[in-house]
Design a protein around this motif. Structure first.
Motif, short mmCIF file in Angstrom:
data_model
loop_
_atom_site.label_atom_id
_atom_site.label_comp_id
_atom_site.label_asym_id
_atom_site.label_seq_id
_atom_site.Cartn_x
_atom_site.Cartn_y
_atom_site.Cartn_z
N GLU A 150 0.76 -1.27 -0.08
CA GLU A 150 -0.12 -0.06 -0.16
C GLU A 150 0.79 1.25 -0.10
O GLU A 150 0.20 2.42 -0.29
CB GLU A 150 -1.06 -0.05 1.14
CG GLU A 150 -1.93 -1.05 1.35
CD GLU A 150 -2.87 -1.00 2.40
OE1 GLU A 150 -2.36 -0.72 3.49
OE2 GLU A 150 -4.20 -1.76 2.29
N VAL A 151 2.15 1.00 0.29
CA VAL A 151 3.18 2.28 0.50
C VAL A 151 4.37 2.21 -0.64
O VAL A 151 4.73 1.00 -0.51
CB VAL A 151 3.48 2.68 1.65
CG1 VAL A 151 4.67 3.73 1.71
CG2 VAL A 151 2.45 3.02 2.68
N SER A 152 4.60 3.05 -1.58
CA SER A 152 5.55 2.92 -2.24
C SER A 152 6.43 4.17 -2.64
O SER A 152 5.82 4.80 -2.04
CB SER A 152 5.38 2.32 -3.78
OG SER A 152 6.16 2.12 -4.65
N PHE A 153 7.56 4.22 -3.27
CA PHE A 153 8.19 5.37 -3.49
C PHE A 153 8.85 5.18 -4.80
O PHE A 153 9.24 4.25 -5.41
CB PHE A 153 9.12 5.80 -2.35
CG PHE A 153 10.36 4.68 -2.21
CD1 PHE A 153 11.40 4.90 -2.86
CD2 PHE A 153 10.14 3.46 -1.23
CE1 PHE A 153 12.36 3.98 -2.62
CE2 PHE A 153 11.04 2.66 -1.14
CZ PHE A 153 12.23 2.88 -1.73
N MET A 154 9.03 6.76 -5.57
CA MET A 154 9.85 6.72 -6.85
C MET A 154 10.43 8.16 -7.02
O MET A 154 9.82 9.01 -5.81
CB MET A 154 8.94 6.36 -7.83
CG MET A 154 7.74 7.40 -8.25
SD MET A 154 6.85 7.30 -9.74
CE MET A 154 6.12 5.85 -9.41
N THR A 155 11.08 8.27 -7.70
CA THR A 155 11.82 9.77 -7.72
C THR A 155 10.77 10.70 -8.10
O THR A 155 9.69 10.55 -8.59
CB THR A 155 12.96 9.69 -8.85
OG1 THR A 155 12.17 9.52 -9.88
CG2 THR A 155 13.95 8.89 -8.57
N SER A 156 10.87 12.01 -7.63
CA SER A 156 9.81 13.15 -7.80
C SER A 156 9.83 13.24 -9.43
O SER A 156 8.83 13.53 -9.84
CB SER A 156 10.39 14.21 -7.14
OG SER A 156 11.43 14.68 -7.61
N THR A 215 11.81 18.77 -13.04
CA THR A 215 12.17 19.36 -11.75
C THR A 215 11.29 18.85 -10.58
O THR A 215 11.11 19.73 -9.60
CB THR A 215 12.05 20.88 -12.04
OG1 THR A 215 10.73 21.31 -12.38
CG2 THR A 215 13.03 21.22 -12.93
N GLY A 216 10.75 17.82 -10.81
CA GLY A 216 9.81 17.48 -9.42
C GLY A 216 8.63 18.35 -9.42
O GLY A 216 8.07 18.16 -10.45
N GLN A 217 7.97 18.88 -8.18
CA GLN A 217 6.86 19.60 -8.10
C GLN A 217 6.69 20.83 -8.82
O GLN A 217 5.82 20.92 -9.24
CB GLN A 217 6.88 19.93 -6.76
CG GLN A 217 6.64 18.48 -5.73
CD GLN A 217 6.46 18.97 -4.25
OE1 GLN A 217 6.81 19.97 -3.72
NE2 GLN A 217 6.42 17.83 -3.45
N GLN A 218 7.76 21.21 -9.17
CA GLN A 218 7.63 22.43 -9.86
C GLN A 218 7.21 21.83 -11.47
O GLN A 218 6.44 22.79 -12.02
CB GLN A 218 9.14 23.16 -10.33
CG GLN A 218 9.60 23.72 -8.85
CD GLN A 218 10.92 24.04 -9.05
OE1 GLN A 218 11.89 23.49 -9.80
NE2 GLN A 218 11.44 24.69 -7.86
#
Length: 134
Positions: free
Chosen positions: A57-63, A71-74
């Motif tokens: 149920e929880v995972s991660f990856m590069t932004s 540039t991620g969130q930008q």
């Protein structure tokens, strides 16, 4: 022969400031962020324990990959403000827009395709290659 852990250390030293996003796999809600692979792995484990979530149920990856920008969130905010190009065949069926935003006229064959209840269709790109749409 290089091991996986050695390869991962090389990548982390090459790009130590890689931002990772920890997210819920059910709805892609962002649960946290971390800098570096090991930090993201530890943070994901902490979040799983705090919220009593299963491993899947929880995972991660590069932004960069999560938000789809360089540039991620930008990149995510920039993508939300720009108008998205309609991919695929237009409503009138006259043009096809590929993933790069280039438009081509749709070619329909004389042959009827009973499995699709329509005619075969495709387009020819600038290099002369024919691409099936269906």
């Amino acid at each position: 022969m290089i091991t996986f852990s050695e390869l991962r250390e090389i990548f982390e030293t090459y790009n130590p400031s890689a931002q990772f996003v920890i997210y819920s796999t059910k709805n892609r809600a962002v649960l946290g962020s971390a800098v570096g692979f090991e930090a993201a792995k530890d943070k994901a484990r902490q979040i799983r324990q705090q919220k009593n979530l299963k491993f899947d149920e929880v995972s991660f990856m590069t932004s960069k990959r999560f938000y789809g920008g360089s540039t991620g969130q930008q990149g995510a905010s920039a993508a939300s403000t720009t108008q998205r190009v309609g991919l695929g065949v237009s409503r009138d069926g006259g043009t096809f827009t590929n993933a790069y935003g280039k438009r081509y006229p749709v070619e329909y064959s004389r042959t009827y395709n009973p499995s699709k209840r329509g005619r075969f269709r495709g387009y020819t790109d600038a290099q002369g290659n024919y691409h099936d749409i269906d």
